[in-house]
Scaffold this motif. Structure first.
Motif, PDB file in Angstrom:
ATOM      1  N   ALA A 102       5.582   9.445  -1.819  1.00  0.00           N
ATOM      2  CA  ALA A 102       4.855   8.276  -1.318  1.00  0.00           C
ATOM      3  C   ALA A 102       5.848   7.135  -1.120  1.00  0.00           C
ATOM      4  O   ALA A 102       6.857   7.047  -1.804  1.00  0.00           O
ATOM      5  CB  ALA A 102       3.770   7.871  -2.302  1.00  0.00           C
ATOM      6  N   ARG A 103       5.536   6.288  -0.159  1.00  0.00           N
ATOM      7  CA  ARG A 103       6.348   5.092   0.042  1.00  0.00           C
ATOM      8  C   ARG A 103       5.427   3.912   0.284  1.00  0.00           C
ATOM      9  O   ARG A 103       4.271   4.077   0.683  1.00  0.00           O
ATOM     10  CB  ARG A 103       7.338   5.276   1.185  1.00  0.00           C
ATOM     11  N   THR A 104       5.942   2.737   0.030  1.00  0.00           N
ATOM     12  CA  THR A 104       5.172   1.519   0.228  1.00  0.00           C
ATOM     13  C   THR A 104       5.248   1.112   1.692  1.00  0.00           C
ATOM     14  O   THR A 104       6.334   1.061   2.272  1.00  0.00           O
ATOM     15  CB  THR A 104       5.714   0.383  -0.659  1.00  0.00           C
ATOM     16  N   VAL A 105       4.100   0.850   2.283  1.00  0.00           N
ATOM     17  CA  VAL A 105       4.021   0.433   3.675  1.00  0.00           C
ATOM     18  C   VAL A 105       3.342  -0.937   3.707  1.00  0.00           C
ATOM     19  O   VAL A 105       2.252  -1.108   3.166  1.00  0.00           O
ATOM     20  CB  VAL A 105       3.214   1.447   4.511  1.00  0.00           C
ATOM     21  N   PRO A 106       3.998  -1.914   4.333  1.00  0.00           N
ATOM     22  CA  PRO A 106       3.403  -3.252   4.401  1.00  0.00           C
ATOM     23  C   PRO A 106       2.314  -3.326   5.461  1.00  0.00           C
ATOM     24  O   PRO A 106       2.254  -2.496   6.367  1.00  0.00           O
ATOM     25  CB  PRO A 106       4.590  -4.129   4.793  1.00  0.00           C
ATOM     26  N   TYR A 107       1.480  -4.315   5.341  1.00  0.00           N
ATOM     27  CA  TYR A 107       0.481  -4.605   6.367  1.00  0.00           C
ATOM     28  C   TYR A 107       0.312  -6.119   6.407  1.00  0.00           C
ATOM     29  O   TYR A 107       0.611  -6.817   5.439  1.00  0.00           O
ATOM     30  CB  TYR A 107      -0.841  -3.877   6.085  1.00  0.00           C
ATOM     31  N   PRO A 108      -0.155  -6.639   7.526  1.00  0.00           N
ATOM     32  CA  PRO A 108      -0.278  -8.095   7.653  1.00  0.00           C
ATOM     33  C   PRO A 108      -1.317  -8.668   6.689  1.00  0.00           C
ATOM     34  O   PRO A 108      -2.322  -8.012   6.377  1.00  0.00           O
ATOM     35  CB  PRO A 108      -0.725  -8.309   9.095  1.00  0.00           C
ATOM     36  N   ASP A 109      -1.072  -9.877   6.237  1.00  0.00           N
ATOM     37  CA  ASP A 109      -2.028 -10.553   5.358  1.00  0.00           C
ATOM     38  C   ASP A 109      -3.404 -10.672   6.007  1.00  0.00           C
ATOM     39  O   ASP A 109      -4.413 -10.698   5.319  1.00  0.00           O
ATOM     40  CB  ASP A 109      -1.519 -11.952   4.984  1.00  0.00           C
ATOM     41  N   SER A 110      -3.434 -10.708   7.341  1.00  0.00           N
ATOM     42  CA  SER A 110      -4.707 -10.839   8.054  1.00  0.00           C
ATOM     43  C   SER A 110      -5.624  -9.626   7.822  1.00  0.00           C
ATOM     44  O   SER A 110      -6.827  -9.715   8.042  1.00  0.00           O
ATOM     45  CB  SER A 110      -4.470 -11.027   9.551  1.00  0.00           C
ATOM     46  N   LEU A 111      -5.060  -8.509   7.358  1.00  0.00           N
ATOM     47  CA  LEU A 111      -5.875  -7.317   7.076  1.00  0.00           C
ATOM     48  C   LEU A 111      -6.295  -7.210   5.611  1.00  0.00           C
ATOM     49  O   LEU A 111      -7.098  -6.351   5.265  1.00  0.00           O
ATOM     50  CB  LEU A 111      -5.103  -6.050   7.455  1.00  0.00           C
ATOM     51  N   ARG A 112      -5.765  -8.066   4.777  1.00  0.00           N
ATOM     52  CA  ARG A 112      -6.010  -7.972   3.336  1.00  0.00           C
ATOM     53  C   ARG A 112      -7.508  -7.948   3.008  1.00  0.00           C
ATOM     54  O   ARG A 112      -7.969  -7.088   2.262  1.00  0.00           O
ATOM     55  CB  ARG A 112      -5.302  -9.111   2.609  1.00  0.00           C
ATOM     56  N   MET A 129       0.848  -1.160   0.000  1.00  0.00           N
ATOM     57  CA  MET A 129       0.000   0.000   0.000  1.00  0.00           C
ATOM     58  C   MET A 129       0.901   1.231   0.000  1.00  0.00           C
ATOM     59  O   MET A 129       1.863   1.297   0.744  1.00  0.00           O
ATOM     60  CB  MET A 129      -0.894  -0.031   1.241  1.00  0.00           C
ATOM     61  N   LYS A 130       0.585   2.207  -0.792  1.00  0.00           N
ATOM     62  CA  LYS A 130       1.338   3.454  -0.868  1.00  0.00           C
ATOM     63  C   LYS A 130       0.767   4.454   0.146  1.00  0.00           C
ATOM     64  O   LYS A 130      -0.438   4.616   0.248  1.00  0.00           O
ATOM     65  CB  LYS A 130       1.259   4.072  -2.264  1.00  0.00           C
ATOM     66  N   VAL A 131       1.666   5.119   0.867  1.00  0.00           N
ATOM     67  CA  VAL A 131       1.276   6.122   1.850  1.00  0.00           C
ATOM     68  C   VAL A 131       1.988   7.416   1.505  1.00  0.00           C
ATOM     69  O   VAL A 131       3.202   7.436   1.303  1.00  0.00           O
ATOM     70  CB  VAL A 131       1.650   5.661   3.281  1.00  0.00           C
ATOM     71  N   TRP A 132       1.227   8.490   1.435  1.00  0.00           N
ATOM     72  CA  TRP A 132       1.770   9.811   1.132  1.00  0.00           C
ATOM     73  C   TRP A 132       2.444  10.367   2.377  1.00  0.00           C
ATOM     74  O   TRP A 132       1.914  10.279   3.480  1.00  0.00           O
ATOM     75  CB  TRP A 132       0.651  10.757   0.697  1.00  0.00           C
ATOM     76  N   THR A 133       3.595  10.958   2.196  1.00  0.00           N
ATOM     77  CA  THR A 133       4.355  11.523   3.295  1.00  0.00           C
ATOM     78  C   THR A 133       4.447  13.029   3.115  1.00  0.00           C
ATOM     79  O   THR A 133       5.107  13.502   2.191  1.00  0.00           O
ATOM     80  CB  THR A 133       5.783  10.924   3.318  1.00  0.00           C
ATOM     81  N   GLU A 134       3.749  13.764   3.960  1.00  0.00           N
ATOM     82  CA  GLU A 134       3.748  15.221   3.843  1.00  0.00           C
ATOM     83  C   GLU A 134       5.136  15.804   4.069  1.00  0.00           C
ATOM     84  O   GLU A 134       5.523  16.764   3.420  1.00  0.00           O
ATOM     85  CB  GLU A 134       2.764  15.822   4.845  1.00  0.00           C
ATOM     86  N   LYS A 135       5.874  15.235   4.999  1.00  0.00           N
ATOM     87  CA  LYS A 135       7.184  15.767   5.363  1.00  0.00           C
ATOM     88  C   LYS A 135       8.140  15.793   4.177  1.00  0.00           C
ATOM     89  O   LYS A 135       8.814  16.775   3.930  1.00  0.00           O
ATOM     90  CB  LYS A 135       7.766  14.921   6.496  1.00  0.00           C
ATOM     91  N   SER A 136       8.185  14.682   3.430  1.00  0.00           N
ATOM     92  CA  SER A 136       9.118  14.613   2.297  1.00  0.00           C
ATOM     93  C   SER A 136       8.435  14.880   0.961  1.00  0.00           C
ATOM     94  O   SER A 136       9.102  15.075  -0.047  1.00  0.00           O
ATOM     95  CB  SER A 136       9.797  13.238   2.256  1.00  0.00           C
ATOM     96  N   GLY A 137       7.110  14.877   0.959  1.00  0.00           N
ATOM     97  CA  GLY A 137       6.382  15.166  -0.264  1.00  0.00           C
ATOM     98  C   GLY A 137       6.385  14.039  -1.279  1.00  0.00           C
ATOM     99  O   GLY A 137       6.228  14.278  -2.469  1.00  0.00           O
TER     100      GLY A 137
END
Length: 144
Positions: free
Chosen positions: A11-21, A1-9
């Motif tokens: 996006a980066r990929t952030v993992p999440y557990p398969d249980s949340l898919r 999942m891509k998450v926008w970062t206001e500080k650096s302007g």
């Protein structure tokens, strides 16, 4: 999942557990459209007031959840007299990074995951994990 970062302007990929898919898929496909009419929004959490949830709302939700669970503490005030809470979104980020370091994640991966541009910032988390390891060694290691 891509998450926008206001500080650096960026996006980066952030993992999440398969249980949340499945829950995330249900929210993206059905839930947020039903609640907010935002079927086509590129944001995970759109709002009625704007395109996406604000940082202030995230802070409120996290601090409120910590308070309701009995985890929240106020440790002081800032220069403007506002109370400073122990559990904040940054606390969650910091705890995640330290736990990744404790679990053996190497610095370059942790740097990318956290979105740090300077590896020295990432090293702080690794040092905290090392301090925990030393404390555990003292507690559980052989005694004189």
């Amino acid at each position: 999942m891509k998450v926008w970062t206001e500080k650096s302007g960026d996006a980066r990929t952030v993992p999440y557990p398969d249980s949340l898919r499945q829950q995330l898929a249900n929210w993206m496909d059905v839930g947020r459209g039903m609640v907010y009419g935002a079927d086509e929004s590129p944001y995970l959490f759109p709002t009625r007031q704007g395109e996406r949830i604000s940082g202030e709302t995230v802070r409120y939700v996290v601090t409120q959840a910590a308070e309701e669970s009995g985890l929240q503490e106020v440790y002081g005030t800032d220069v403007e007299g506002r109370e400073r809470a122990l559990v904040t979104p940054h606390t969650l980020r910091h705890s995640f990074a330290v736990q990744c370091a404790k679990n053996g994640m190497r610095a370059p991966f942790l740097r990318d995951l956290c979105g740090h541009h300077d590896i020295n910032v990432t090293e702080i988390y690794l040092n905290l994990a090392n301090d925990d390891a030393v404390d555990a060694g003292r507690k559980y290691g052989p005694q004189a």
